[in-house]
Design an enzyme around this catalytic site. Structure first.
Site, PDB file in Angstrom:
ATOM      1  N   LEU A   1      98.027  63.922  29.324  1.00  0.00           N
ATOM      2  CA  LEU A   1      97.852  62.650  30.017  1.00  0.00           C
ATOM      3  C   LEU A   1      98.226  61.611  28.805  1.00  0.00           C
ATOM      4  CD1 LEU A   1      95.061  62.606  32.562  1.00  0.00           C
ATOM      5  CD2 LEU A   1      97.483  62.422  33.095  1.00  0.00           C
TER       6      LEU A   1
ATOM      7  N   VAL B   1      94.126  64.023  26.031  1.00  0.00           N
ATOM      8  CA  VAL B   1      93.681  63.931  27.396  1.00  0.00           C
ATOM      9  C   VAL B   1      94.490  64.678  28.098  1.00  0.00           C
ATOM     10  CG1 VAL B   1      92.566  62.478  28.980  1.00  0.00           C
ATOM     11  CG2 VAL B   1      93.033  61.445  26.699  1.00  0.00           C
TER      12      VAL B   1
ATOM     13  N   ASP C   1      87.409  49.363  20.033  1.00  0.00           N
ATOM     14  CA  ASP C   1      88.935  49.681  20.259  1.00  0.00           C
ATOM     15  C   ASP C   1      89.425  49.159  21.444  1.00  0.00           C
ATOM     16  OD1 ASP C   1      91.011  50.426  19.250  1.00  0.00           O
ATOM     17  OD2 ASP C   1      90.892  52.586  19.560  1.00  0.00           O
TER      18      ASP C   1
END
Ligand SMILES: *[C@@H]1O[C@H](CO)[C@@H](O)[C@H](O)[C@H]1NC(C)=O
Ligand SMILES: *[C@@H]1O[C@H](CO)[C@@H](O)[C@H](O)[C@H]1NC(C)=O
Ligand SMILES: *[C@@H]1O[C@H](CO)[C@@H](O)[C@H](O)[C@H]1NC(C)=O
Ligand SMILES: *[C@@H]1O[C@H](CO)[C@@H](O)[C@H](O)[C@H]1NC(C)=O
Ligand SMILES: *[C@@H]1O[C@H](CO)[C@@H](O)[C@H](O)[C@H]1NC(C)=O
Ligand SMILES: *[C@@H]1O[C@H](CO)[C@@H](O)[C@H](O)[C@H]1NC(C)=O
Ligand SMILES: *[C@@H]1O[C@H](CO)[C@@H](O)[C@H](O)[C@H]1NC(C)=O
Ligand SMILES: *[C@@H]1O[C@H](CO)[C@@H](O)[C@H](O)[C@H]1NC(C)=O
Ligand SMILES: CC(=O)N[C@H]1CO[C@H](CO)[C@@H](O)[C@@H]1O
Length: 802
Positions: free
Chosen positions: A515, A523, A634
């Site tokens: 992904l 991921v 982040d």
């Protein structure tokens, strides 16, 4: 005759020589004794001096002595075994004798036998303390006939076999050796469990009783029940339990102790200081230990675990919380009302549970059952579930509410002690001073690491308080009074679990569909066996051991907010560390906002505003004014996921902590964390990092939402010739110039031209204003996420007019 006397004298001399010799011995021959009067001078010491055994007392003035084995070098003589744990002997006249008949006998003043090995064999030659801490009876050729390792008290030593029929039983209190209520043993299922067995009830609290043995990673199939702690600090058990000390390795003195507070802990000894460090513990959150606060009690982190009573209850005996609390009213079945007790839950003792049921029906079930003292209505596996409670044991805090049955005549508004604890921690005084040192290693440095190892349990406890306190604050601000919590803040902690690597491999079809790639690893999309679609993040660079990882991750598992990507579980197997998140359908914001491809649809204004507001709410939840406890570090469009309704869900929060525990300073930190262009200036200066770094990053994101362009890239500025600068800076100048010029149409020049004027003017102005404030270099000028969320919410309902 004379020869006999000389012989006799010789024996006495010999004996005296042995006892008075300053060189400690590791054995006692048959027919000799140690007396309690010698307690301070005469002991048996193992050949390598690690262990000492003799008469032990907590306090000379009390005259209560125990025949014990302790670690010689530990500061407080840490006792690892006691012969007479529930029957102390007198400080005068007591003695330990290896009788002529070969039995080791402990006698009290006056000669009554308090304890005996029950061995009776002329073959027994001596009692000896071995280097392992094992006290043994041996025959002449060294064959062991009896050993203390077969009769553990509350501690297991390295290389001591722990098998069925043995139990580690806690002390009743730190200063009393008598057996307490907590024990650790192989139960009839061949599984190591921890059980509270108190005066009123008993229950298993470890491993997690909410899931079955196999889900806990154990097995009941191995009938050879044995567990052993090896020299490196790793425990291996036949039921599949295995864990290691965080300082795993040879040459460290350790002990595994069932502590008086019901937690099983592995300790390492610092030979220089004589102090112990916890290097593993079974129950991460101390209040998950059952029985701590008794009936109607609640275990609360303050941040040390403390007991409190339910409203309208008082302690039966405030020196002995196992007795719990008693109601100040007379119980009855008729004329009752229910009062909501937020943030409180009781484990077990359900009369019944019913799935897919409304609040009112749940209430009716409880009303109709005279044994029902309270009920809970909560979402489990997506359905509202009703739990009726017959007994209220194992109370602790969580994000759900309990509805307590009390008679109508009792005024429900009466203030109570749980609430006062929380108010104290949040509104009154200065909670930061009180709580921050528990959470942060050193508040005065820029470090935001947890003070972890040494105050392991306490730190986790503080996190709990923070979670509790922050949701409490949100709650109070919104409603000003008690009511039901918003669904968004509910925890579904029981659904959070550990996955095996194989399970995740299957779910992702061997990590087939990627992904995305992030700073922490890739991921993958997956489908669990219960058909939930998940995103599986394979972490790289994780430097933590399994237990630490477990502890930190499970705190994220308790975070539940509609604007934060939900974590369903994790996997920690060997070197593999994976996190399992809910799958968010529409991918990350950057794909929608910056995509230049003509096929993708333009992100409409309403969605942009929704994303700005939702993201602000998510961040606000993470670092609430009450206590900044998670800094994301982040924030960027790649980490803002969009669900099918374009509701934003922030991902990757908390990961900053997982991956760089060992980083030493800011330079290293900034290299690893943050994304250029979204990073606040203080990343490169010496200022401490606070939640304001997230506010800065959020500012960049909100400006990008309006502008529809990456502002985090670098451009050659038109005004300042030849100088490369952040596009953001040039945009900020441009925007400030436009605002000063005034007029009606300045905003039109700033908003994404692809929207062709289809946007809401007031909202756009607000977003620009907020964005500019957030990206101030001076972090003190930046607003908090709370005020951002509030400001945005004010014009949430405006609609796009053409
Ligand atoms: C020992 O016990 C006495 C009497 O109970 C008490 O006054 C004293 O404070 C105790 N000393 C320590 C070191 O606990
Ligand atoms: C010795 O026997 C007595 C009486 O049967 C028993 O209570 C005691 O626990 C035994 N001692 C040991 C060390 O097994
Ligand atoms: C000690 O016990 C072992 C095993 O029972 C036996 O073989 C040995 O002969 C014994 N030694 C003495 C000196 O009794
Ligand atoms: C049972 O546990 C023991 C000890 O950990 C181990 O050696 C043995 O292989 C296990 N047996 C089975 C069938 O798993
Ligand atoms: C042991 O304690 C000493 C003295 O307090 C300390 O200097 C040392 O760093 C400690 N060692 C470890 C391994 O923690
Ligand atoms: C409670 O109500 C029931 C019927 O409504 C009645 O039979 C019973 O006596 C009442 N009990 C008490 C303690 O008032
Ligand atoms: C529990 O609830 C179910 C309905 O949800 C009911 O059929 C059952 O009889 C109840 N059991 C007890 C013990 O009350
Ligand atoms: C829950 O109950 C509602 C109404 O009683 C019903 O329509 C729905 O199908 C139920 N859902 C499940 C999953 O059982
Ligand atoms: C733009 C886009 O990808 N929209 C999708 C968001 O998710 C819903 C539900 O999965 C889809 O129907 C949309 O096409």
């Amino acid at each position: 005759m004379r020869a006999q006397i000389i012989f006799f004298l010789l024996i006495i001399c010999n004996f005296n020589l042995f006892v008075t010799s300053s060189k400690p011995s590791n054995y006692l021959p048959r027919g000799s004794s140690l007396t309690v009067e010698d307690a301070s001078s005469k002991h048996l010491v193992s050949p390598d001096k690690t262990f000492t055994c003799g008469f032990y007392t907590f306090n000379d003035t009390t005259h209560a002595y125990y025949f014990s084995i302790w670690y010689t070098n530990s500061k407080e003589k840490t006792v690892v075994w006691t012969a007479n744990r529930d029957k102390p002997v007198n400080g005068h006249g007591s003695r330990l004798t290896l009788t002529k008949h070969g039995s080791l006998v402990l006698t009290d003043r006056g000669g009554s036998i308090v304890w005996a090995t029950n061995t009776s064999s002329v073959a027994v030659d001596r009692v000896e303390l071995l280097n392992s801490g094992n006290l043994v009876l041996k025959n002449k050729s060294g064959k062991i006939l009896w050993k203390s390792f077969d009769f553990p008290t509350d501690t297991l030593l390295p290389n001591q076999f722990f098998t069925e029929n043995q139990k580690l039983i806690s002390r009743i209190s730190p200063q009393v050796f008598s057996p307490g209520y907590f024990s650790f043993y192989f139960d009839i299922e061949n599984v190591l469990k921890m059980v509270y067995d108190g005066p009123e009830f008993s229950s298993v609290y470890w491993p997690n009783p909410d899931i079955n043995i196999f889900q806990n990673g154990r097995t009941s199939y191995n009938g050879t029940t044995v567990a052993i702690l090896d020299d490196t600090g790793a425990l291996v058990s036949s039921d599949g339990l295995h864990f290691s000390a965080s300082d795993v390795g040879l040459g460290v003195k350790r002990r595994l102790t069932m502590d008086y507070d019901g937690n099983l802990r592995l300790f390492s000894l610092n030979d220089t200081s004589g102090l112990w460090t916890v290097t593993w513990q079974a129950v991460i959150q101390q209040c998950d230990v059952h029985g701590l606060c008794g009936r109607n009690g609640i275990c609360i982190y303050t941040p040390d675990p403390k007991c409190s009573c339910l409203p309208h209850h008082e302690p039966v005996n405030s020196n002995d919380w196992s007795k719990g609390c008693k109601p100040r009213f007379k119980r009855g079945c008729n004329d009752t009302q229910f009062i909501e007790i937020p943030h409180v839950d009781y484990d077990g003792f359900d009369l019944n549970f019913t799935r897919n049921i409304s609040f009112n029906d749940c209430r009716q079930i409880c009303l109709g059952d005279c044994h029902c003292e309270a009920f809970k209505h909560a979402i489990r596996e997506g359905l509202w579930t009703c739990y009726t409670k017959g007994d209220l044991f194992n109370g602790h805090m969580n994000d759900e509410s309990l509805y307590l049955r009390i008679p109508k005549r009792v005024k429900s508004s009466e203030s109570n002690n749980i609430l006062s604890v929380s108010r104290l921690a949040c509104g009154g005084g200065d909670p930061k001073i009180e709580l921050l040192p528990m959470l942060y290693n050193d508040a005065s440095t820029r470090s935001f690491k947890w003070a972890y190892l040494y105050s392991f349990g306490v730190a986790i406890g503080a996190i709990e308080v923070v979670l509790f306190v922050s949701s409490w604050c949100i709650f109070f601000r919104k409603h000003g009074t008690l009511g039901s919590l918003e669904e968004g803040y509910r925890t579904i902690s029981s659904q959070f679990r550990s996955f095996s690597y194989g399970e995740l491999k299957r779910a992702t079809e061997k990590f087939k569909q990627v992904l995305g790639e992030g700073g922490f690893g890739s991921v993958y999309k997956g489908v669990l066996s219960d058909e939930r679609v998940v995103a599986v993040k394979k972490l790289e660079k994780v430097v933590q051991g399994e237990e630490e990882f477990w502890a930190e991750v499970s705190t994220f598992g308790r975070i539940n907010h509609m604007n934060l990507a939900r974590m369903w579980g994790f996997c920690s197997e060997g070197i593999q560390r994976l996190l399992v998140y809910e799958y968010v359908e529409n991918g990350s914001l950057d794909k929608h906002l910056f995509s230049s491809s003509t096929t993708s649809t333009l992100l409409e204004w309403e969605k942009r505003y929704k994303i700005a507001l939702g993201t602000a709410k998510g961040l606000q939840y993470l670092h609430h004014e009450c206590l900044e406890w998670v800094i994301h570090c982040d924030v960027k469009p790649e980490n803002i996921l969009l669900d099918s309704d374009f509701e934003p869900k922030i991902s990757d929060f908390g990961l900053a902590k997982l991956c760089q525990r060992d980083s030493q300073g800011l330079s290293q930190l900034s290299m690893m964390r943050g994304t250029k262009g979204y990073m606040a200036p203080e990343w490169t200066t010496n200022l401490p990092l606070t939640s304001k770094v997230d506010v800065y990053s959020y500012g960049v994101v909100i400006l990008e939402l309006v502008r529809g362009l990456r502002l985090s890239s670098w451009v050659v500025d038109d005004n300042v010739k030849e100088e490369e600068m952040l596009k953001l800076k040039s945009f900020v100048r441009f925007a400030q110039g436009k605002m000063q010029d005034g007029g009606d149409s300045w905003i039109d020049d700033l908003v994404d031209s692809r929207l062709e004027g289809k946007f809401c003017r007031n909202q756009a102005v607000k977003m620009i204003e907020i964005g500019l404030l957030c990206v101030e270099d001076d972090r003190n000028k930046r607003p908090t996420m709370e005020s951002v969320a509030q400001a945005l919410a004010e014009c949430e309902d405006e609609v796009v007019t053409m």
